[in-house]
Design a protein around this motif. Sequence first.
Motif, mmCIF file in Angstrom:
data_model
loop_
_atom_site.group_PDB
_atom_site.id
_atom_site.type_symbol
_atom_site.label_atom_id
_atom_site.label_comp_id
_atom_site.label_asym_id
_atom_site.label_seq_id
_atom_site.Cartn_x
_atom_site.Cartn_y
_atom_site.Cartn_z
ATOM 1 N N LEU A 258 0.842 -1.198 0.000
ATOM 2 C CA LEU A 258 0.000 0.000 0.000
ATOM 3 C C LEU A 258 0.877 1.248 0.000
ATOM 4 O O LEU A 258 2.013 1.208 0.474
ATOM 5 N N PRO A 259 0.387 2.376 -0.519
ATOM 6 C CA PRO A 259 1.194 3.597 -0.571
ATOM 7 C C PRO A 259 1.574 4.087 0.832
ATOM 8 O O PRO A 259 0.702 4.398 1.640
ATOM 9 N N LEU A 260 2.873 4.143 1.118
ATOM 10 C CA LEU A 260 3.298 4.515 2.466
ATOM 11 C C LEU A 260 3.023 5.976 2.791
ATOM 12 O O LEU A 260 2.857 6.336 3.965
ATOM 13 N N ALA A 261 2.975 6.828 1.765
ATOM 14 C CA ALA A 261 2.639 8.232 2.025
ATOM 15 C C ALA A 261 1.223 8.358 2.585
ATOM 16 O O ALA A 261 0.944 9.266 3.377
ATOM 17 N N LEU A 262 0.335 7.428 2.184
ATOM 18 C CA LEU A 262 -1.032 7.469 2.697
ATOM 19 C C LEU A 262 -1.095 7.090 4.172
ATOM 20 O O LEU A 262 -1.992 7.521 4.892
ATOM 21 N N TYR A 263 -0.144 6.255 4.644
ATOM 22 C CA TYR A 263 -0.079 5.967 6.077
ATOM 23 C C TYR A 263 0.154 7.251 6.860
ATOM 24 O O TYR A 263 -0.480 7.496 7.892
ATOM 25 N N VAL A 264 1.076 8.065 6.355
ATOM 26 C CA VAL A 264 1.410 9.331 7.028
ATOM 27 C C VAL A 264 0.193 10.245 7.054
ATOM 28 O O VAL A 264 -0.158 10.813 8.089
ATOM 29 N N GLN A 265 -0.487 10.368 5.902
ATOM 30 C CA GLN A 265 -1.664 11.231 5.837
ATOM 31 C C GLN A 265 -2.801 10.697 6.695
ATOM 32 O O GLN A 265 -3.527 11.471 7.322
ATOM 33 N N THR A 266 -2.956 9.380 6.746
ATOM 34 C CA THR A 266 -4.009 8.773 7.566
ATOM 35 C C THR A 266 -3.754 9.022 9.041
ATOM 36 O O THR A 266 -4.663 9.401 9.796
ATOM 37 N N LEU A 267 -2.509 8.838 9.480
ATOM 38 C CA LEU A 267 -2.172 9.040 10.886
ATOM 39 C C LEU A 267 -2.307 10.494 11.299
ATOM 40 O O LEU A 267 -2.643 10.800 12.452
ATOM 41 N N ARG A 268 -2.068 11.405 10.353
ATOM 42 C CA ARG A 268 -2.144 12.834 10.658
ATOM 43 C C ARG A 268 -3.511 13.427 10.334
ATOM 44 O O ARG A 268 -3.746 14.608 10.559
ATOM 45 N N GLY A 269 -4.405 12.615 9.757
ATOM 46 C CA GLY A 269 -5.758 13.084 9.484
ATOM 47 C C GLY A 269 -5.836 14.180 8.457
ATOM 48 O O GLY A 269 -6.671 15.082 8.553
ATOM 49 N N SER A 270 -4.966 14.117 7.452
ATOM 50 C CA SER A 270 -4.968 15.164 6.429
ATOM 51 C C SER A 270 -4.922 14.536 5.046
ATOM 52 O O SER A 270 -4.174 13.586 4.808
ATOM 53 N N GLY A 271 -5.736 15.053 4.125
ATOM 54 C CA GLY A 271 -5.738 14.571 2.752
ATOM 55 C C GLY A 271 -6.411 13.217 2.616
ATOM 56 O O GLY A 271 -7.135 12.758 3.494
ATOM 57 N N GLU A 272 -6.136 12.543 1.506
ATOM 58 C CA GLU A 272 -6.741 11.247 1.231
ATOM 59 C C GLU A 272 -6.156 10.197 2.179
ATOM 60 O O GLU A 272 -4.971 10.227 2.508
ATOM 61 N N LEU A 274 -6.014 5.912 3.664
ATOM 62 C CA LEU A 274 -6.006 4.536 3.181
ATOM 63 C C LEU A 274 -7.415 4.023 2.915
ATOM 64 O O LEU A 274 -7.630 3.185 2.049
ATOM 65 N N TRP A 275 -8.375 4.535 3.683
ATOM 66 C CA TRP A 275 -9.743 4.016 3.582
ATOM 67 C C TRP A 275 -10.504 4.609 2.405
ATOM 68 O O TRP A 275 -11.527 4.067 1.973
ATOM 69 N N THR A 276 -10.034 5.740 1.870
ATOM 70 C CA THR A 276 -10.771 6.414 0.801
ATOM 71 C C THR A 276 -10.056 6.348 -0.550
ATOM 72 O O THR A 276 -10.643 6.700 -1.565
#
Length: 491
Positions: A258-272, A274-276
């Motif tokens: 899975l895209p690791l950049a999305l892990y960062v955004q998911t944990l920080r609650g910003s942008g797209e 992993l779930w979307t």
Amino acid sequence: MDGAKITTATDSTKVVGLVIGALLVALAVVMLVPVLAEIVARTDDWKAFLSSAVVTGFVGGALMLANQTEERDLTHRATFLVTSLGWLSVGAFSALPFAFSEVDMNYTDAFFEAMSGVTTTGSTVIIGLDRMSPGILLWRSLLQWIGGIGIIVTAVAILPFLRVGGMQLFRTESTDKTEKVLPRPGQVAVAIGEVYLLLTLLCALAYIVGGMTPFDALNHAMTTVATAGFSTHDASFGYFENPFIHWSGTIFMISGALPLALYVQTLRGSGETLWTDPQVKGFIKMLAGVSIVMALWLAARGDYGFFEALTLTAFNVTSVVTTAGFASTDYTLWGPFGIMAFFILMFLGGCTGSTSGGMKMFRMQILGILFRTQVRQTLYPHVAQAMRYGERTVSREIVFSVALFVFVYFASMLFVALALAAFGLDFVTALSAAVTSIANVGPGLGPTVGPAGNFSSLPDGPKLIMAFAMLLGRLELLTVLVMFSKDYWER
């Protein structure tokens, strides 16, 4: 004017040499880790790693000293060069410990093993892993772990900038949006590295809980999250009979794909998140659907109960699709349907911005969107049809880049297969070896390069061809192929 161009070209060349030198110095430092493992185990291969570190560090330091410059920016063309030469240099020098060690490998075999490692392919020429020294086993795992984080950084920071294979679709996502959360690119790399390390530690813990030794758990965790495939045992995951270990491997192979950049955004609650993300949702649905269908098919044949069949199919399907390259059983014994299914799965790959290789899920989705749009355009010729990928608009340039990539992807596989066949390899071996090299899968099909086989019996020529194909596939083809054009070298 010409003088200014020559100066710029010279500065860019110096920056390329400086970057490659820095990479080799860093590689030399990493080589010291297996030295400690060999000393603790009281084996003699510490000398091989120490001498390799000295040679690699000397060459890297010399390149850095010879290319000192105040210029720190790479031109567009120089970025292609530093990317390809950087990966090639790391692979070439990573081979030294194999060549110097007591494994008794010639440099061709050592280069093949090292390139398979840094490109996270997982094909191996080493037999007798169960008796191998801990330093060699650890070095193989470290190469794949480093290669995994290396390709993530390449996919997030470089390929969108180079507009390779439709990756420009993620340029805004991987730079603009991410940098709003983490203002400096250095912080982005650090945040992705932290997620990568955390996933590795969690995976190692899960393996220890499942019954692996700490050494096996560490090595397999590095190669699982890197979706890479090297194991400490000839039988790969077939060595471990605990279903908990197989399901843990399945989960963490998916996490690495899975895209690791999305892990960062998911944990920080910003942008797209992993779930979307449409790519993630499509990838998970595809894995689940194929695994269940194949499990039902195996259970219907009467070979296994459903849960045992699902454990086998989920692990091996995930391994092939994510290009991890592990095997818990010889799935080529599942009959023609199983062989054909796995051959098709070898082409797919995981998500962009992950450690996974292959064609990537987003490209298949773009082609699906193109097909659906073309059908609608045929039915309603006077209505403009807009192409959307999630929240992003898909431009004609992106569609063209994806279509071109897919064409080059399959053309390269056929060309490599033809080159391998010229050395006398049979049809199945040549074709599957070409596919598995460019897709960075690891095992192919057939008795020689299949999940129960080994690449050691191949001649040196095919090994070198496959090593180049691994690099070609890992860097998304055009990043390397563009340098073979006359236009690239014109001033």
